[in-house]
Design an enzyme around this catalytic site. Sequence first.
Site, short mmCIF file in Angstrom:
data_model
loop_
_atom_site.label_atom_id
_atom_site.label_comp_id
_atom_site.label_asym_id
_atom_site.label_seq_id
_atom_site.Cartn_x
_atom_site.Cartn_y
_atom_site.Cartn_z
CB ALA A 106 3.90 -2.90 8.59
CG PHE A 114 -8.03 11.85 17.78
CD1 PHE A 114 -7.13 11.35 18.73
CD2 PHE A 114 -9.38 11.89 18.12
CE1 PHE A 114 -7.57 10.92 19.99
CE2 PHE A 114 -9.82 11.47 19.38
CZ PHE A 114 -8.92 10.98 20.30
CD GLU A 131 -24.16 0.74 8.85
OE1 GLU A 131 -25.05 1.31 8.21
OE2 GLU A 131 -24.34 0.23 9.98
CB SER A 163 -6.74 3.96 15.43
OG SER A 163 -7.85 4.69 14.98
CG ASN A 202 -2.01 1.06 1.12
OD1 ASN A 202 -2.40 1.45 0.02
ND2 ASN A 202 -2.45 1.59 2.25
CE LYS A 227 -4.06 0.24 13.66
NZ LYS A 227 -2.59 0.14 13.44
CE1 TYR A 270 -8.41 1.37 11.82
CE2 TYR A 270 -6.59 0.09 10.94
CZ TYR A 270 -7.06 1.22 11.58
OH TYR A 270 -6.19 2.19 11.98
#
Length: 338
Positions: free
Chosen positions: A80, A178, A296, A124, A34, A153, A149
């Site tokens: 990563a 943030f 959503e 996050s 990515n 975290k 996702y």
Amino acid sequence: MILVTGGLGFIGSHTVVSLQEKGHEVLIVDDLSNSAIEVLDGIETASGIRPAFEELNLQNTAGLARIFKNNDISGIIHFAAFKAVGESVQKPVAYYQNNLGSLLNLVAEVEKAASPIPFIFSSSCTVYGEAKELPINESAPVQPALSPYGNTKQIGEEILLDAVNAIADFRVIALRYFNPIGAHPSIAIGELPLGKPQNLVPFITQTAAGLYPKLTVFGNDYPTPDGTNIRDYIHVVDLAEAHVVALERILEGKSDDDYEVFNLGTGKGSSVLQVIDSFERVSGLKLAYEIGLRREGDVIAAYADTTKANNVLGWKTKRSLDEALASAWKWEQKIRNL
Ligand code: WQD
């Protein structure tokens, strides 16, 4: 040597430049899934120093062992990971496999190391979900994740907390970001637009660059002053500098605890419409947008209580929303040759 995994990514590349500016030698490990190898040139332009680089996916345990064998790794900043919230709902197995597998392989190398290696984890504010109290401080409850996702975290932080309790003198700082935006003032690095942007600011700059006819604002019927969602948009260079402060906190033996968490934000909430206004002010352009349906999973509002980061970590943001958006726009103009 500081190992920066995912160091060719958006926040990773800016953190590498900040590390180099503080005299740290950097080894980037990135699998280019990515990111792009050209970011290495951008880092060299921004800092004047070309970091060492190894193309490797952290699932490759033999390759990872070789990295630790051949280099004297004195610190790790781990970026990563796959990070698209929507995609994680479609591909949960890939997200758990990649994000947690990579972290576990890294911690296994720390466990094998002769002495424990300071570890900075990219986390996050997603872990807070729809926080009951604003601004959000680090003792706000971690709520059930709204996406695989976000769950990677949360689980990642739990893995590190357990590892810290099991490995003598292993110290970790988890940084809960943030909303990172903007680009390095040199505009040699920025947020690479790989595929259709999911995030607000790249969508704004790509719309202004003519790649999309208009931006859709995902709902203006939220219980906020102007009806649109509120977020804490932090300049990516401020965020990068926080990683260096956190790493040096452990290296210099200043951390109060084996495992510490800091929220990284400006402490100021901005609505979607306020971001659009700011962009129009700094670019001099009128942005084409329409009000559409809610997205959503969006929380109504999230912005940081920066007390702990300011008073304990000893870091605070220096750059404004206008500066961040102006840098994002300059970056967009550069990569589109506008
Ligand atoms: C911001 C606001 C949208 C696009 C995500 C991840 C989070 C972190 C940062 C990784 C929201 C609105 C957006 C658009 C819009 N990433 N919006 N039109 O969702 O706050 O956070 O990125 O760690 O984990 O969840 O950021 O930029 O996607 O959205 O109206 O075309 O902009 O509804 O209110 P978000 P975002």
